[in-house]
Design a protein around this motif. Structure first.
Motif, PDB file in Angstrom:
ATOM      1  N   SER A  33       5.732  10.431   8.882  1.00 43.46           N
ATOM      2  CA  SER A  33       5.588  10.579  10.335  1.00 43.46           C
ATOM      3  C   SER A  33       6.881  10.257  11.080  1.00 43.46           C
ATOM      4  CB  SER A  33       4.465   9.676  10.843  1.00 43.46           C
ATOM      5  OG  SER A  33       4.829   8.317  10.750  1.00 43.46           O
ATOM      6  N   LYS A  34       7.807   9.548  10.429  1.00 35.74           N
ATOM      7  CA  LYS A  34       9.050   9.150  11.087  1.00 35.74           C
ATOM      8  C   LYS A  34      10.255   9.970  10.649  1.00 35.74           C
ATOM      9  CE  LYS A  34       7.421   4.410  11.301  1.00 35.74           C
ATOM     10  NZ  LYS A  34       7.583   3.057  10.790  1.00 35.74           N
TER      11      LYS A  34
ATOM     12  N   TYR B  44       3.065   6.611  -6.516  1.00 33.88           N
ATOM     13  CA  TYR B  44       2.139   7.274  -5.609  1.00 33.88           C
ATOM     14  C   TYR B  44       1.603   8.575  -6.206  1.00 33.88           C
ATOM     15  CZ  TYR B  44       0.428   9.581  -1.366  1.00 33.88           C
ATOM     16  OH  TYR B  44      -0.331  10.232  -0.436  1.00 33.88           O
TER      17      TYR B  44
ATOM     18  N   LYS C  76       0.316   4.411  -0.345  1.00 27.49           N
ATOM     19  CA  LYS C  76      -0.143   5.534   0.483  1.00 27.49           C
ATOM     20  C   LYS C  76       0.320   5.350   1.931  1.00 27.49           C
ATOM     21  CE  LYS C  76      -4.363   8.149   1.495  1.00 27.49           C
ATOM     22  NZ  LYS C  76      -4.319   8.284   2.919  1.00 27.49           N
ATOM     23  N   ASN C  77       0.130   4.152   2.477  1.00 24.10           N
ATOM     24  CA  ASN C  77       0.571   3.882   3.855  1.00 24.10           C
ATOM     25  C   ASN C  77       2.083   3.986   3.983  1.00 24.10           C
ATOM     26  OD1 ASN C  77      -2.049   3.492   4.653  1.00 24.10           O
ATOM     27  ND2 ASN C  77      -1.929   1.266   4.662  1.00 24.10           N
ATOM     28  N   PHE C  78       2.798   3.523   2.962  1.00 24.77           N
ATOM     29  CA  PHE C  78       4.259   3.575   2.961  1.00 24.77           C
ATOM     30  C   PHE C  78       4.732   5.017   3.142  1.00 24.77           C
ATOM     31  CE2 PHE C  78       8.173   4.270   0.526  1.00 24.77           C
ATOM     32  CZ  PHE C  78       9.026   3.348   1.102  1.00 24.77           C
TER      33      PHE C  78
ATOM     34  N   GLU D 203       2.923   7.793   4.057  1.00 29.08           N
ATOM     35  CA  GLU D 203       2.416   8.449   5.263  1.00 29.08           C
ATOM     36  C   GLU D 203       3.195   7.995   6.491  1.00 29.08           C
ATOM     37  OE1 GLU D 203      -1.803   7.849   5.279  1.00 29.08           O
ATOM     38  OE2 GLU D 203      -2.114   9.330   3.692  1.00 29.08           O
ATOM     39  N   SER D 204       3.559   6.722   6.524  1.00 30.66           N
ATOM     40  CA  SER D 204       4.362   6.211   7.630  1.00 30.66           C
ATOM     41  C   SER D 204       5.757   6.828   7.618  1.00 30.66           C
ATOM     42  CB  SER D 204       4.461   4.691   7.548  1.00 30.66           C
ATOM     43  OG  SER D 204       5.331   4.193   8.525  1.00 30.66           O
TER      44      SER D 204
ATOM     45  N   ASN E 275       0.857  -1.166   0.000  1.00 30.50           N
ATOM     46  CA  ASN E 275       0.000   0.000   0.000  1.00 30.50           C
ATOM     47  C   ASN E 275       0.902   1.227   0.000  1.00 30.50           C
ATOM     48  OD1 ASN E 275      -1.543   2.286   0.887  1.00 30.50           O
ATOM     49  ND2 ASN E 275      -3.146   0.837   1.471  1.00 30.50           N
TER      50      ASN E 275
END
Length: 95
Positions: free
Chosen positions: A18-19, A73, A10-12, A14-15, A8
């Motif tokens: 955040s880091k 993406y 998008k999750n890649f 966004e994660s 995914n």
């Protein structure tokens, strides 16, 4: 060719966002690089990126993979390649 069917994107991203922990200097450098790529993309239908490190054992290959996911993406026509100044194998601890 990387296969992304089970990832995914998008999750890649966004994660990863955040880091992130970048110095101001590093952030400014990356913005200048992004602006240069965007300028090239505005005049050419395809942009080719080549990530080079000394051994081509992990850094340039990871840059190639991350740019592949970013292009997917953002739905951009960007090709990514990696290379090195010396012939070596992929760094086994990275796998």
């Amino acid at each position: 060719m990387l296969k992304t069917a089970n990832i995914n994107i998008k999750n890649f991203f966004e994660s990863a966002l955040s880091k992130k922990d970048l110095t101001q200097q590093r952030s400014e450098l990356l913005i200048r690089i992004a602006e240069s790529i965007a300028k090239e993309y505005s005049i050419n239908p395809t942009v080719n990126l080549n990530f080079i490190c000394t051994h081509n054992s992990r850094r340039s290959q990871l840059g190639q993979a991350w740019s592949f996911f970013a292009a997917a993406y953002f739905n951009l026509n960007i090709n990514a390649y990696s290379g090195g100044t010396e012939v070596t194998a992929f760094y086994r601890n990275t796998v």
